[in-house]
Design a protein around this motif. Sequence first.
Motif, PDB file in Angstrom:
ATOM      1  N   TRP A   6     124.283  52.845  76.591  1.00  0.00           N
ATOM      2  CA  TRP A   6     122.894  52.273  76.318  1.00  0.00           C
ATOM      3  C   TRP A   6     122.800  50.704  75.694  1.00  0.00           C
ATOM      4  O   TRP A   6     121.691  50.228  75.435  1.00  0.00           O
ATOM      5  CB  TRP A   6     122.176  53.226  75.489  1.00  0.00           C
ATOM      6  CG  TRP A   6     121.753  54.439  76.403  1.00  0.00           C
ATOM      7  CD1 TRP A   6     122.117  54.728  77.569  1.00  0.00           C
ATOM      8  CD2 TRP A   6     121.414  55.870  75.673  1.00  0.00           C
ATOM      9  NE1 TRP A   6     121.650  55.801  77.856  1.00  0.00           N
ATOM     10  CE2 TRP A   6     121.076  56.542  76.931  1.00  0.00           C
ATOM     11  CE3 TRP A   6     120.813  56.096  74.565  1.00  0.00           C
ATOM     12  CZ2 TRP A   6     120.469  57.975  76.816  1.00  0.00           C
ATOM     13  CZ3 TRP A   6     120.064  57.475  74.559  1.00  0.00           C
ATOM     14  CH2 TRP A   6     120.239  58.310  75.459  1.00  0.00           C
ATOM     15  N   VAL A  56     119.294  65.136  79.898  1.00  0.00           N
ATOM     16  CA  VAL A  56     119.454  64.691  78.503  1.00  0.00           C
ATOM     17  C   VAL A  56     119.718  65.986  77.568  1.00  0.00           C
ATOM     18  O   VAL A  56     120.132  65.633  76.350  1.00  0.00           O
ATOM     19  CB  VAL A  56     118.669  63.562  77.828  1.00  0.00           C
ATOM     20  CG1 VAL A  56     118.942  62.520  78.563  1.00  0.00           C
ATOM     21  CG2 VAL A  56     117.490  64.092  77.615  1.00  0.00           C
ATOM     22  N   PRO A  86     123.741  66.325  76.119  1.00  0.00           N
ATOM     23  CA  PRO A  86     123.943  65.280  75.103  1.00  0.00           C
ATOM     24  C   PRO A  86     123.391  65.659  73.911  1.00  0.00           C
ATOM     25  O   PRO A  86     123.725  65.382  72.808  1.00  0.00           O
ATOM     26  CB  PRO A  86     123.568  64.035  75.741  1.00  0.00           C
ATOM     27  CG  PRO A  86     123.592  64.336  76.973  1.00  0.00           C
ATOM     28  CD  PRO A  86     123.077  65.742  77.409  1.00  0.00           C
ATOM     29  N   LEU A  94     115.884  62.061  75.122  1.00  0.00           N
ATOM     30  CA  LEU A  94     116.740  62.377  74.212  1.00  0.00           C
ATOM     31  C   LEU A  94     116.231  62.777  72.818  1.00  0.00           C
ATOM     32  O   LEU A  94     116.662  63.831  72.155  1.00  0.00           O
ATOM     33  CB  LEU A  94     117.953  61.566  74.230  1.00  0.00           C
ATOM     34  CG  LEU A  94     119.038  61.954  73.375  1.00  0.00           C
ATOM     35  CD1 LEU A  94     119.836  63.245  74.071  1.00  0.00           C
ATOM     36  CD2 LEU A  94     120.159  60.675  73.083  1.00  0.00           C
ATOM     37  N   ALA A 103     116.037  56.866  78.955  1.00  0.00           N
ATOM     38  CA  ALA A 103     116.453  58.133  78.495  1.00  0.00           C
ATOM     39  C   ALA A 103     116.384  58.428  76.871  1.00  0.00           C
ATOM     40  O   ALA A 103     116.523  59.490  76.665  1.00  0.00           O
ATOM     41  CB  ALA A 103     117.834  58.362  78.962  1.00  0.00           C
ATOM     42  N   THR A 136     112.124  64.429  82.514  1.00  0.00           N
ATOM     43  CA  THR A 136     113.331  63.639  81.937  1.00  0.00           C
ATOM     44  C   THR A 136     114.157  64.512  80.982  1.00  0.00           C
ATOM     45  O   THR A 136     115.149  63.837  80.767  1.00  0.00           O
ATOM     46  CB  THR A 136     112.920  62.387  81.620  1.00  0.00           C
ATOM     47  OG1 THR A 136     111.946  62.545  80.403  1.00  0.00           O
ATOM     48  CG2 THR A 136     111.844  61.604  82.642  1.00  0.00           C
ATOM     49  N   LEU A 189     127.124  56.572  75.823  1.00  0.00           N
ATOM     50  CA  LEU A 189     126.222  56.963  76.960  1.00  0.00           C
ATOM     51  C   LEU A 189     126.078  55.575  77.907  1.00  0.00           C
ATOM     52  O   LEU A 189     125.045  55.555  78.774  1.00  0.00           O
ATOM     53  CB  LEU A 189     124.671  57.276  76.604  1.00  0.00           C
ATOM     54  CG  LEU A 189     124.846  58.876  76.193  1.00  0.00           C
ATOM     55  CD1 LEU A 189     123.626  59.187  75.420  1.00  0.00           C
ATOM     56  CD2 LEU A 189     125.200  59.935  77.237  1.00  0.00           C
TER      57      LEU A 189
END
Length: 408
Positions: free
Chosen positions: A112, A289, A292, A355, A351, A285, A110
């Motif tokens: 990150w 996500v 995933p 998640l 995120a 938000t 992703l």
Amino acid sequence: MHSAVFLIEFGAVVLALGLLGRFAARVRFSPIPLYLLAGLVFGHGGIVPLGGSEQFIEIGAEIGVVLLLLMLGLEYTAGDLVGHLRTHAPAGLVDFVLNALPGAAAALLLGWGPVAAVVLAGVTWVSSSGVIAKVLGDLGRIGNRETPAILSVLVLEDLAMAVYLPILTTLLAGAGWAAGGLTLAIALGAVGVVLVAAVRYGRHISRFISSDDPEKLLLVVLGLTLLVSGFAQELQVSAAVGAFLVGIALSGEVAENTHHLLMPLRDLFAAVFFVFFGLSTDPATIPPVLLPALVLALLTALTKIGTGYWAAKRAGIGERGRWRAGGALVARGEFSIVIAGLAVAAGVEPALGPLATAYVLLLVVFGPVAARFTEPAAMWLTGRRAQRRGAPSLPVAGAEPEPVPVPD
């Protein structure tokens, strides 16, 4: 006026948690997803956002983490931990490889970065001891032959957290190699000293803290835990590790009495902690996500099933018991949220919090289902394969006729 708003808001939150907890108990379900959803409702972007009580809830959430880890430490003696480490270390290694690496890989895919990869590895690695213990009790499997294999994996995960959390705290603090190495050395040294002291002098420590007066015992243990946690936090070791070590150091009657006294406080502040994590997550938000999180949840549910199957097979458990052990380990919960909460507070990746919230919600709901139906589903698939090959199939049943009692 501000105090009135605070009392109204906080009273409404606690009342809502109590009602949600009663509902969860009635349907024999973990209240953790309901607490997270309550946080989403009361948080920024939620239906009824809070104002005056949010700061107090944040402090209560920190106390909740400390009490969660203290109570976890009280469950074990140092001798138990050392014995499990020697006997079941291979199962712990398999658990780490199968379940931590998918989380780390997902964070890197992703984009990150490495710090978020370490965080998400912890989120996907650790099963929920609280949810699993409740599910085993509800299904009547506490005395099953595979249960010690399940508990051995959980114990090793808890012990690994005493090393993982200082590493994570150091990374989140952005310390350099020298400072980070020093912090990790301090943390590992503290863990080693406490384990040695608890093995050799645990009775003396417990005798010093012991009191026949519940009030004095509660004040001493709670005060000592908060003090040690504060110093641990100051040294960048993690308040959670400090609380865990205090719990390990206590043993015998003191640990049992303390567990009984602190359980209502733990439940209250742990619920506040889950609400606060939801408060810090904007519901808007989560949809981006969700896919995933769903893919990661499905993947790590399978890897947890594989972990439990391997651990039970290594312990000499039969085929059905292996599948039951695997299904029981699927649920994630409190530790995953603790780890994600540390990252959210440090501002690692915007995120990551949503998640982790979606991931835990999915697996804390699916976990009890997996515990109940993994073994029948596996036996049904085995029977279908046997029929295709023309071999006699195993009878599909909900329970295996293995000896139930487990010797102490």
